[in-house]
Each structure stands twice: as structure tokens, then as C-alpha cells.
Design a protein around this motif. Structure first.
Motif, mmCIF file in Angstrom:
data_model
loop_
_atom_site.group_PDB
_atom_site.id
_atom_site.type_symbol
_atom_site.label_atom_id
_atom_site.label_comp_id
_atom_site.label_asym_id
_atom_site.label_seq_id
_atom_site.Cartn_x
_atom_site.Cartn_y
_atom_site.Cartn_z
ATOM 1 N N SER A 60 -13.074 -4.524 -5.756
ATOM 2 C CA SER A 60 -12.381 -5.225 -6.840
ATOM 3 C C SER A 60 -13.281 -5.390 -8.059
ATOM 4 C CB SER A 60 -11.890 -6.599 -6.372
ATOM 5 O OG SER A 60 -12.962 -7.507 -6.217
ATOM 6 N N GLY A 110 -15.130 -3.022 -9.124
ATOM 7 C CA GLY A 110 -15.258 -1.701 -9.727
ATOM 8 C C GLY A 110 -16.278 -0.789 -9.062
ATOM 9 N N LYS A 169 -17.410 1.983 -6.667
ATOM 10 C CA LYS A 169 -16.738 3.109 -6.014
ATOM 11 C C LYS A 169 -17.159 3.212 -4.545
ATOM 12 C CE LYS A 169 -14.754 4.482 -9.817
ATOM 13 N NZ LYS A 169 -13.293 4.281 -10.002
ATOM 14 N N THR A 205 -5.514 5.344 -2.779
ATOM 15 C CA THR A 205 -6.840 5.311 -3.397
ATOM 16 C C THR A 205 -7.407 3.888 -3.338
ATOM 17 O OG1 THR A 205 -5.900 4.777 -5.554
ATOM 18 C CG2 THR A 205 -6.097 7.124 -4.991
ATOM 19 N N ASP A 206 -8.643 3.765 -3.821
ATOM 20 C CA ASP A 206 -9.244 2.433 -3.926
ATOM 21 C C ASP A 206 -8.383 1.521 -4.794
ATOM 22 O OD1 ASP A 206 -11.299 3.418 -2.436
ATOM 23 O OD2 ASP A 206 -12.791 3.445 -4.052
ATOM 24 N N GLU A 207 -7.789 2.106 -5.847
ATOM 25 C CA GLU A 207 -6.941 1.314 -6.745
ATOM 26 C C GLU A 207 -5.719 0.777 -6.005
ATOM 27 O OE1 GLU A 207 -8.303 4.244 -7.555
ATOM 28 O OE2 GLU A 207 -9.771 3.417 -8.990
ATOM 29 N N ASP A 208 -5.175 1.573 -5.081
ATOM 30 C CA ASP A 208 -4.025 1.118 -4.295
ATOM 31 C C ASP A 208 -4.425 -0.051 -3.387
ATOM 32 O OD1 ASP A 208 -2.221 3.084 -5.288
ATOM 33 O OD2 ASP A 208 -3.121 4.560 -3.946
ATOM 34 N N ARG A 230 -4.858 -3.116 -5.597
ATOM 35 C CA ARG A 230 -3.547 -3.593 -6.070
ATOM 36 C C ARG A 230 -2.835 -4.384 -4.972
ATOM 37 N NH1 ARG A 230 -1.429 0.978 -6.881
ATOM 38 N NH2 ARG A 230 -2.452 1.292 -8.882
#
Length: 222
Positions: free
Chosen positions: A172, A174, A176, A208-211, A214
Motif C-alpha cells: 500500500s 508503493g 513493488k 496485480t498488486d494494485e488489485d 484496491r
């Protein structure tokens, strides 16, 4: 003569401390309340580590978010609570916080195991008195948001152990996945296995990490 309860109150808003003092003076148990105040981590550190104050306080009420004491690496109320456990193990600890994020609340309980954890938006004067009386009687008191937030997580403890919670927090922020081994004492293969656990917990089959971030935010975890 009524029995005296000695309380250390730590909050960076003096008006909050005054409010707590007034409310607690109306306790139904007949206790006289003696308070000592601190408004930041440095002042609190000096009081807690003072040899004359060892096991002096019956209860410490402390805010989670406080001006830090960088010299001693004390950044919030959680660090102060652990300090209280070290220097005054018989003192009861009550943490008050404006945070409603499940992971923060979960981390407080896992790391500190306080006698009370109250989300500020939950409690009225009446509930603060109720919490005080329960804690005096050696009960654990968590406010409504804490109970609701932790109910599911505590039933699935294996999915959100210390490493998995740390991983979610780092993602969260950022960081990676490929860089996580630099921040955690884990190999890349262990990290990948744990990410599968987290996705299972969040109900994400692929993503992905973003998913992941979220969905974690949607659930109020971060």
C-alpha cells in the motif's frame, strides 16, 4: 474516604484530557481520580521510564497518534504502550484512536494486547465510563468498531499473520513485489506463497498488486 485511582493520560489535545478527567470523575464505583498528563511521546517517555513511577499508575489512557520522540524511536501510542508493559507491567493500558482501519486495530491487539481499545468515534461519555468500570474489574473492553473489524480477521488468523500484514502495508506504500525481500526477512518464493494466501483471503483469483491494494482498501484493511 474513597479509594484513589491513579491515571496517566497521554493525548496531544489538552481539551480531550480535561474531558476524560471530568467524565471519569462521575464513575459509579466511587473512585477518586488522580491524573497525570503528557501531551507528546517525549513527555510520556520521561514519565513512564522514571524509576519513581514504576507501577505507580493503575491505568494509562493513551492516544494512538502522538507527536513522536525520534531520539528514542517512539513514534506513536503503540510504542508507548509497549514501554509501559516493560517498565510498569501491573499497569492497565487503554488505547484510544481515531483510526478505523482494520489492520491498524488488529496490529494494536496483536502487539500490545491492551486492556481496552476504543475508537474515538464510537464512544460517548457513558461508554467511556462503562469501559473504565470494566477494565477496573479486570475485564477486556473493545468498542463497537473494534469488535466488528476484528471478528472476521481473528477467525482467519493464519491468513493475516505478522508477515502478511506487513506485506499488505508495504504494498500500500508503493513498494513493488520484487523489492519486498529488501524490506522483509523473507525469500522471494516465500513472499509469492504468502501473496497467494492474501489473494485467497481477499477473494482474488488473479490480479496485480494494485488489485490486492484496491480490495484491501475496500474492506477497510489499509
Amino acid at each position: 474516604m474513597s479509594e484513589k485511582i491513579k491515571i496517566l493520560m497521554i493525548d496531544d489535545h489538552p481539551s480531550m484530557i480535561e474531558g476524560y478527567k471530568i467524565i471519569l470523575s462521575y464513575n459509579d464505583l466511587g473512585y477518586e481520580i488522580e491524573t497525570t498528563s503528557a501531551f507528546n511521546c517525549k513527555d510520556a517517555y520521561d514519565i513512564i521510564t522514571n524509576p519513581s513511577k514504576k507501577d505507580y499508575f493503575d491505568i494509562v489512557f493513551l492516544d494512538y497518534s502522538l507527536p513522536s520522540y525520534e531520539e528514542k524511536n517512539i513514534v506513536n501510542g503503540e510504542d508507548l504502550a509497549l514501554l509501559v508493559k516493560k517498565y510498569s507491567p501491573s499497569t492497565k493500558i487503554v488505547i484510544l484512536t481515531s483510526h478505523i482501519e482494520t489492520l491498524i486495530l488488529y496490529n494494536i491487539i496483536k502487539k500490545v494486547d491492551p486492556n481496552g481499545l476504543l475508537v474515538k468515534s464510537d464512544f460517548t461519555a457513558e461508554e467511556l465510563l462503562k469501559a473504565f468500570e470494566a477494565i477496573i474489574n479486570n475485564e477486556i473492553y473493545n468498542s463497537a468498531t473494534v469488535k466488528a473489524s476484528l471478528k472476521e480477521l481473528l477467525s482467519k488468523d493464519n491468513y493475516l499473520d505478522d508477515f502478511n500484514r506487513q506485506m499488505l502495508t508495504l504494498l500500500s506504500q508503493g513498494i513493488k513485489t520484487k523489492n519486498l525481500p529488501q524490506h522483509m526477512n523473507l525469500s522471494m518464493s516465500s513472499i509469492e506463497k504468502r501473496k497467494v494466501q492474501i489473494k485467497l483471503y481477499l477473494g482474488i483469483e488473479k490480479g496485480t498488486d494494485e488489485d490486492v491494494i484496491r480490495e484491501a482498501k475496500k474492506r477497510g484493511l489499509i
